[in-house]
Structures are given as structure tokens and as C-alpha cells.
Design an enzyme around this catalytic site. Sequence first.
Site, mmCIF file in Angstrom:
data_model
loop_
_atom_site.group_PDB
_atom_site.id
_atom_site.type_symbol
_atom_site.label_atom_id
_atom_site.label_comp_id
_atom_site.label_asym_id
_atom_site.label_seq_id
_atom_site.Cartn_x
_atom_site.Cartn_y
_atom_site.Cartn_z
ATOM 1 N N THR A 215 -8.825 -62.120 1.746
ATOM 2 C CA THR A 215 -8.144 -63.282 1.536
ATOM 3 C C THR A 215 -7.360 -63.591 2.890
ATOM 4 O O THR A 215 -6.686 -62.859 3.296
ATOM 5 C CB THR A 215 -7.301 -63.553 0.265
ATOM 6 O OG1 THR A 215 -7.942 -63.207 -0.781
ATOM 7 C CG2 THR A 215 -6.712 -64.809 0.253
ATOM 8 N N GLU B 223 -8.156 -53.475 5.407
ATOM 9 C CA GLU B 223 -7.919 -52.172 4.150
ATOM 10 C C GLU B 223 -8.438 -51.030 4.670
ATOM 11 O O GLU B 223 -9.854 -50.923 5.188
ATOM 12 C CB GLU B 223 -8.343 -52.547 2.971
ATOM 13 C CG GLU B 223 -7.639 -54.017 2.666
ATOM 14 C CD GLU B 223 -8.348 -54.659 1.037
ATOM 15 O OE1 GLU B 223 -7.534 -55.294 0.557
ATOM 16 O OE2 GLU B 223 -9.466 -54.477 1.149
#
Length: 389
Positions: free
Chosen positions: A184, A263
Site C-alpha cells: 500500500t 518489507e
Amino acid sequence: MTEPLPDVTFPQGFRAAAMAAGIKPSGKPDLSCVVSERDCAWAFAGTRSTTAAACVTRNRELYASGAPLRALVVNAGVANAATGQQGARDNADMADALASVLAVGEAEVITASTGVIGHLLPMDKVLSGVEHLPEELEGAALPFATAIMTTDTRSKLAHVTLSNGARIVGTAKGSGMIHPDMATMFAFAFTDAQVDQGALRGAFPAIVARTFNAVTVDGDTSTNDMTAVLANGAAGETDLTEFLTALEGVMRDLARQIAADGEGATRLLTVRVTGAASEAEALGAARTCCVSPLLKSAVHGADPNWGRVIMAVGRSGAGVKVEAMKVSVQGVPVFAGGPLNYDAAAVSQSMKTDEVIFDVDLGVGSARGEAWGCDLSAEYVSINADYTT
């Protein structure tokens, strides 16, 4: 853009507030807003995902109206995507709540939500928080940049001052589900420069294409991706060319920060493509390289396996003359129409750093493009395997 993050303030006429409203289970800040004391010209781009969230859909409708803006309100922790009509109503109510407190029109407030898809907003917490947000308004940018984060490991800010004293301050969030098509990902820029809205909107898509749409972490395009720039004109008339160049610089800086904070990332992956038939093909080839799990894994392992670049470029759709194609890893030529002799151990050692750069010449034209990604580590799988559980 070297000023310490805690010292970055918004341009004149803008203030922000952030608080922990209880949306995130962690208790960290999760509700925020930025408010302008003047009407803002603005430009916007949202995800092209066919499952776009309520905030993107509403913002797009407001954008089409051409009306000015006064504020942005953001919640983090719940994406409010795939939540049907109730989600749309909740999103509008969040905007209306801030508009009421600020005494501006609901259509002058855009919204942004990020977090878990398929969950409704906890509206009791949202509305209670929004009611008190204006009490916390201040000039500092870092609290807002921190409150919009989800799996990010660090806040993302970039800023620049123009020759007339006008400033641009940008902030972004994004770490996973990053493969924007406007993962996102949010990116907002605020400026006190006076710019024509039509000119800003006309230039914005190309800037987005060269910056945020050139970022990829995992190849997944979010339901909530959006970027916007708000200009309140408080600093007076500004040279448009200088402004657009500076805006692109801020957005490029933020895009690289997003990629570097992917990530589980340990290294930023940069792919610079030259010799393409068009900028679109150059960007496409660079982005395809950055999203390749094989190349990303090689970067994580400091493996100069240039064959994975050849593979990725070949499937990107970009025109290539293999006999004229060139590839370099960390500045070392490894391919020029065929394999080159090079010290693989030395190149591998050079890849054990914060940024790994591949240069690729397609050999067919003069266009260029650059994209950013990150390595693929076991930590990425761990983060996403346990995200909701």
C-alpha cells in the site's frame, strides 16, 4: 535534502496533527490530518486497481470536479477496501467530521486509508479522534509522516526550497504491496508555491510515471495507492519549470525511500535502462527487472547473476537488440552482446552494500528510465505470513 527529519516543518499555511485513536492494535499513532489555511490547487493520482478502496473512489470524484482543497485526513490500520456501501459511507463520514470541525465543506477534504483489506473502520474511534485532531495542529511534519505508516520501519520525508523561498515538503508510506499503477503506498506533497492548477495537473501524470510508478517491492498493486500534491500559493508566484523539477525531485526521493524500506529489505535495488526506443519501454524494462523474484533473490545473496537481467528485460515487452545490449553490475561490465570476463568474486563483494545498481543498455534508441526495488529475503515471507494472525 539533508535536514534532520525531526526539524522538517510544513510550508507556510499548512499544519498537521496526529494521534493514536485506537485503530491500530499496537496503540501507535493511526489518525492524522494536514490542513491548509488557504484554498489549495491540487493534483491527484490513484490506483488503477479495479477493486479500489472507498477513499480512492471518492477522491477521484472530487478531483474531477476541479474544486479546491483545504485538508487531508488519513487513517492507518484499516484499509476500508472491499467494504461495500457501508465502507463508502464511513469514508465520507470521516471527511465530513473533519470538515465540520474546520468549518469547511466536505468536498474540500480528501481521505486516505491504509491497512488490512476487508475490515470496516471502527467509526466510533475514528469520529472521536477526528473531533479532537484540530486541537493538535502544529507545523512539524514528522508526526504526520509517522502516523500514516503500517509495516514501514521508518518514516519517509523529503523537502526542498525554491529560489523564491517557496518550499515543497513530501511524505510517503509504503513497505509492502508495492507495485503502484496510478503496494500500500501513499505519497503526499505540500507546497506554498503558487502554481496554476491546470498546469500542475497536466504535468503530474508524467512525474508520477517516472517516480512512484517506477517503484516495486513485491509486484502487488494495492487497492489504496494514491499520491497527491496540494499547493496553497502562500509564497507567491513561482516559476513553473523550477517548481515541477523540484517536485519530481522530492517524489523521486520518496520513491527511493519506499523501495529501500521494502518489507524485509536489506538492500535497495536500482536498475537504470538506457538505449530504449521510448521512455515507457525503458521504464517498463527497469521495473520488470526490479520485480523479478530471481533478480531480487540474487541481490539479497550478492550474486552477480546478470542472466536474470537478460531474462527480465526479455519479458518486459521493451524492444532489444541483443547483439548491441550491454549490462553492468555495480559499474562493472558483465555483458556486451555476449558474456564478458570479469572478477565475479569482486563484483559479489561490491554488492554487499546498501544499494545495488544494474545498468542496462537495450541498444535500440536513446530513451532512458530508472526503477527501484529491493532484495527478497526470508523476512518478507515471515512478515506477510503473519500479517493478520
